[in-house]
Design a protein around this motif. Structure first.
Motif, PDB file in Angstrom:
ATOM      1  N   ALA A 106     -55.003  76.133 -54.558  1.00  0.00           N
ATOM      2  CA  ALA A 106     -54.845  74.666 -54.533  1.00  0.00           C
ATOM      3  C   ALA A 106     -53.978  74.250 -53.351  1.00  0.00           C
ATOM      4  N   GLU A 107     -52.976  75.060 -53.028  1.00  0.00           N
ATOM      5  CA  GLU A 107     -52.116  74.728 -51.885  1.00  0.00           C
ATOM      6  C   GLU A 107     -52.879  74.853 -50.571  1.00  0.00           C
ATOM      7  N   ILE A 108     -53.747  75.855 -50.477  1.00  0.00           N
ATOM      8  CA  ILE A 108     -54.555  75.990 -49.259  1.00  0.00           C
ATOM      9  C   ILE A 108     -55.543  74.820 -49.155  1.00  0.00           C
ATOM     10  N   ALA A 109     -56.176  74.480 -50.280  1.00  0.00           N
ATOM     11  CA  ALA A 109     -57.096  73.333 -50.271  1.00  0.00           C
ATOM     12  C   ALA A 109     -56.351  72.060 -49.877  1.00  0.00           C
ATOM     13  N   ASP A 116     -58.147  67.203 -55.602  1.00  0.00           N
ATOM     14  CA  ASP A 116     -58.535  67.466 -56.985  1.00  0.00           C
ATOM     15  C   ASP A 116     -59.896  68.130 -57.103  1.00  0.00           C
ATOM     16  N   ALA A 117     -60.895  67.448 -56.544  1.00  0.00           N
ATOM     17  CA  ALA A 117     -62.250  67.956 -56.706  1.00  0.00           C
ATOM     18  C   ALA A 117     -62.592  68.931 -55.593  1.00  0.00           C
ATOM     19  N   TYR A 118     -62.595  70.192 -55.900  1.00  0.00           N
ATOM     20  CA  TYR A 118     -63.060  71.232 -54.980  1.00  0.00           C
ATOM     21  C   TYR A 118     -63.213  72.475 -55.832  1.00  0.00           C
ATOM     22  N   LEU A 119     -63.847  73.484 -55.272  1.00  0.00           N
ATOM     23  CA  LEU A 119     -63.945  74.762 -55.960  1.00  0.00           C
ATOM     24  C   LEU A 119     -63.496  75.815 -54.965  1.00  0.00           C
ATOM     25  N   GLY A 120     -62.703  76.763 -55.382  1.00  0.00           N
ATOM     26  CA  GLY A 120     -62.270  77.772 -54.427  1.00  0.00           C
ATOM     27  C   GLY A 120     -61.643  78.967 -55.093  1.00  0.00           C
ATOM     28  N   ALA A 253     -61.624  68.084 -43.343  1.00  0.00           N
ATOM     29  CA  ALA A 253     -61.807  67.724 -44.752  1.00  0.00           C
ATOM     30  C   ALA A 253     -63.240  67.275 -45.041  1.00  0.00           C
ATOM     31  N   LYS A 254     -64.001  66.946 -43.988  1.00  0.00           N
ATOM     32  CA  LYS A 254     -65.379  66.480 -44.200  1.00  0.00           C
ATOM     33  C   LYS A 254     -66.388  67.628 -44.253  1.00  0.00           C
ATOM     34  N   ALA A 255     -65.918  68.853 -44.059  1.00  0.00           N
ATOM     35  CA  ALA A 255     -66.820  70.006 -44.141  1.00  0.00           C
ATOM     36  C   ALA A 255     -67.282  70.191 -45.585  1.00  0.00           C
ATOM     37  N   ASP A 256     -68.397  70.905 -45.769  1.00  0.00           N
ATOM     38  CA  ASP A 256     -68.873  71.207 -47.129  1.00  0.00           C
ATOM     39  C   ASP A 256     -68.215  72.470 -47.671  1.00  0.00           C
ATOM     40  N   GLY A 273     -58.986  87.036 -48.416  1.00  0.00           N
ATOM     41  CA  GLY A 273     -59.710  85.926 -47.781  1.00  0.00           C
ATOM     42  C   GLY A 273     -59.768  84.774 -48.773  1.00  0.00           C
ATOM     43  N   CYS A 274     -60.327  83.649 -48.327  1.00  0.00           N
ATOM     44  CA  CYS A 274     -60.399  82.490 -49.224  1.00  0.00           C
ATOM     45  C   CYS A 274     -61.606  81.635 -48.858  1.00  0.00           C
ATOM     46  N   VAL A 275     -62.363  81.223 -49.876  1.00  0.00           N
ATOM     47  CA  VAL A 275     -63.477  80.296 -49.643  1.00  0.00           C
ATOM     48  C   VAL A 275     -63.275  79.054 -50.495  1.00  0.00           C
ATOM     49  N   LEU A 276     -63.575  77.899 -49.898  1.00  0.00           N
ATOM     50  CA  LEU A 276     -63.412  76.613 -50.576  1.00  0.00           C
ATOM     51  C   LEU A 276     -64.692  75.800 -50.423  1.00  0.00           C
ATOM     52  N   PHE A 277     -65.070  75.108 -51.504  1.00  0.00           N
ATOM     53  CA  PHE A 277     -66.233  74.209 -51.469  1.00  0.00           C
ATOM     54  C   PHE A 277     -65.773  72.804 -51.823  1.00  0.00           C
ATOM     55  N   ARG A 278     -66.259  71.821 -51.063  1.00  0.00           N
ATOM     56  CA  ARG A 278     -65.821  70.447 -51.329  1.00  0.00           C
ATOM     57  C   ARG A 278     -66.410  69.921 -52.630  1.00  0.00           C
ATOM     58  N   ASP A 279     -67.646  70.347 -52.937  1.00  0.00           N
ATOM     59  CA  ASP A 279     -68.302  69.889 -54.158  1.00  0.00           C
ATOM     60  C   ASP A 279     -68.143  70.949 -55.257  1.00  0.00           C
ATOM     61  N   PRO A 280     -67.306  70.660 -56.270  1.00  0.00           N
ATOM     62  CA  PRO A 280     -67.115  71.671 -57.325  1.00  0.00           C
ATOM     63  C   PRO A 280     -68.414  71.960 -58.076  1.00  0.00           C
ATOM     64  N   GLY A 281     -69.398  71.078 -57.941  1.00  0.00           N
ATOM     65  CA  GLY A 281     -70.685  71.279 -58.611  1.00  0.00           C
ATOM     66  C   GLY A 281     -71.416  72.541 -58.179  1.00  0.00           C
ATOM     67  N   VAL A 282     -71.045  73.108 -57.025  1.00  0.00           N
ATOM     68  CA  VAL A 282     -71.739  74.336 -56.610  1.00  0.00           C
ATOM     69  C   VAL A 282     -71.409  75.488 -57.552  1.00  0.00           C
TER      70      VAL A 282
END
Ligand code: PLP
Length: 458
Positions: A106-109, A116-120, A253-256, A273-282
């Motif tokens: 969450a800190e990296i995001a 709030d809304a992201y998945l990682g 911040a506009k990346a997917d 490593g770390c991966v983050l998605f802007r849309d938690p729906g993925v």
């Protein structure tokens, strides 16, 4: 050298940790040999002998590849976690460390502006993190192409092969950034599902113009994956970067999806490593049922949003501890360390531009903290040979640099060589990742000069 604080910190902390389990009935560990400290000391002596055969990656005079020592608190926290050895595959195997992973992620995001809304989640490497991002890209846009620049990490092409996605490479410009005309002509060809923008290329730290790529997104419609495995943390000092890079980081911040490697600039042991998605729906693409792993877990857990199964809980613990020590905030101590490395890079680049023996990139100064240069010789083969010789002569003097193949057209002296636009030349490369490089850069320049003069004398 100052004394290592880790052994002392660790012995006190591990005693305190074991005290938490003091109500358990005593038992005799049956690990063969564990009761023989003398034998283990012998084995460790053998390990010491083997490890001594290394370049001094921790020292400022190691200024070659992307290697940076983990923070002592990361080493201590990682070793402390080893007494428990948690597995962040599922909550059952990594209760505390799974929670710590979510907080650290969450800190990296948050650093990238996602609240709030992201998945990682963490991964074992940037390669696996990118694999997940491209896997999701392929799920979102089946049958569509992935496009990256020719300076994107080679892993994208290889991962696309693994995922059976078509991958197209587009030209980069004279600064190693994705060429926007080349990208747009590829977009006009159609069927592009995802564009990979690299913020900090592995070879020279070039920053693709993410803001300009976003401007094309409205017209052509595609996903954007940002590979910031190396450069991601420079978000914290974006205001200190030159305008094109600042604009690119400003748009992140506009990346997917975004990949960043805590084990590169984030002071972590390898395996982070770390991966983050802007849309938690993925998260729906990861969904599965694995009755034998999850039956006692009630909440959604990391095992449900990760392609990897077993993962080092210790990696999450080390990252959490490091970020508690050095929060990811602009102006903080961690950001200051990045700034010092970048200043060292600018100093080295400025010095090189005053040396008749060397030639810096024609297109301008470094965008991050990686410096590349060639030996000034109109003949590419001779310049390559001299770079090799200087690399070896520097190492003999205790200065460790790296070598890299770069397009000859990135340098002024190739003006006569346009007959072969794809020709490359061996260059010297220095990754100035450590804050200490700032005070060591004058020494590094002096050693480089001495090595170069020795080579010239033959
Ligand atoms: C290092 C790097 C990778 C690969 O990451 P690993 O952690 O080495 O697997 C991918 N992309 C970029 C831009 C990198 O610098």
């Amino acid at each position: 050298m100052t004394t290592d604080p880790v052994p002392d910190l660790l012995s006190r902390a591990s005693e305190a940790l074991m005290a938490r389990f003091s109500t358990l009935p005593a038992f005799e560990p049956a690990t063969a040999g564990a009761d023989d400290p003398a034998r283990m000391a012998e084995v460790l002596q053998a390990v010491t002998d083997r490890l001594g055969d290394n370049f001094p990656y921790f020292h400022p005079l190691y200024a070659g590849q992307m290697l940076k020592p983990p923070h002592p608190v990361a080493r201590a926290a990682y070793a402390l976690a080893m007494t428990i050895n948690p597995n962040n595959h599922a909550l059952d195997g990594g209760r505390a460390s799974s929670a710590m992973e979510m907080e650290a992620v969450a800190e990296i995001a948050g650093m990238f502006g996602w609240k709030d809304a992201y998945l990682g989640h963490l991964t074992s490497s940037g390669t696996i993190a990118n694999l997940e991002a491209l896997w999701v890209a392929g799920q979102v846009a089946p049958g569509k192409r992935i496009v990256g620049s020719e300076q994107a990490h080679y892993t994208h092409q290889r991962i696309s092969g693994v995922l059976r996605l078509d991958y197209t490479s587009v030209e980069s410009d004279g600064r190693g950034r994705m060429n926007m005309d080349a990208l747009e002509s590829e977009l006009r060809n159609g069927n592009v599902g995802t564009v990979v923008a690299t913020l900090g290329t592995t070879a020279i730290g070039a920053v693709d113009p993410l803001d300009e790529i976003l401007a094309l997104q409205g017209k052509y419609g595609f996903r954007i994956h940002v590979d910031a495995a190396y450069g991601g943390y420079f978000k914290l000092i974006e205001e200190a970067l030159d305008v094109p890079a600042r604009r690119a980081f400003g748009a992140i911040a506009k990346a997917d999806s975004i990949v960043v490697d805590p084990h590169k600039h984030g002071l972590q042991p390898y395996g982070c490593g770390c991966v983050l998605f802007r849309d938690p729906g993925v998260g729906r693409f990861y969904k599965h049922d694995s009755p034998y792993t999850y039956f006692t877990s009630k909440e959604l857990h990391l095992g449900e949003i990760s392609l990897e199964c077993s993962r080092a809980g210790a990696a999450a613990v080390a990252l959490w501890a490091t970020q508690r020590m050095l929060p990811l905030v602009p102006g903080g101590e961690f950001a200051e360390g990045l700034r010092q490395g970048r200043e060292a890079a600018l100093e080295l680049d400025g010095w090189l531009r005053n040396q008749s023996r060397f030639e810096a990139l024609a297109g301008g100064r470094p965008e991050l903290d990686i410096v590349v240069w060639k030996v000034a010789d109109g003949d590419a083969a001779r310049a390559s040979k001299a770079a090799n010789d200087i690399f070896l002569a520097s190492a003999l003097r205790g200065l460790h640099l790296a070598l890299v193949q770069l397009p000859l057209i990135w340098f002024q002296s190739c003006e006569n060589d346009l007959a072969e636009p794809k020709a490359s030349v061996t260059c010297l490369r220095s990754v100035l990742m450590k804050p200490e490089h700032k005070v060591w850069i004058a020494t590094i320049c002096a050693m480089l000069q001495s090595a170069s003069e020795a080579v010239e004398r033959g």
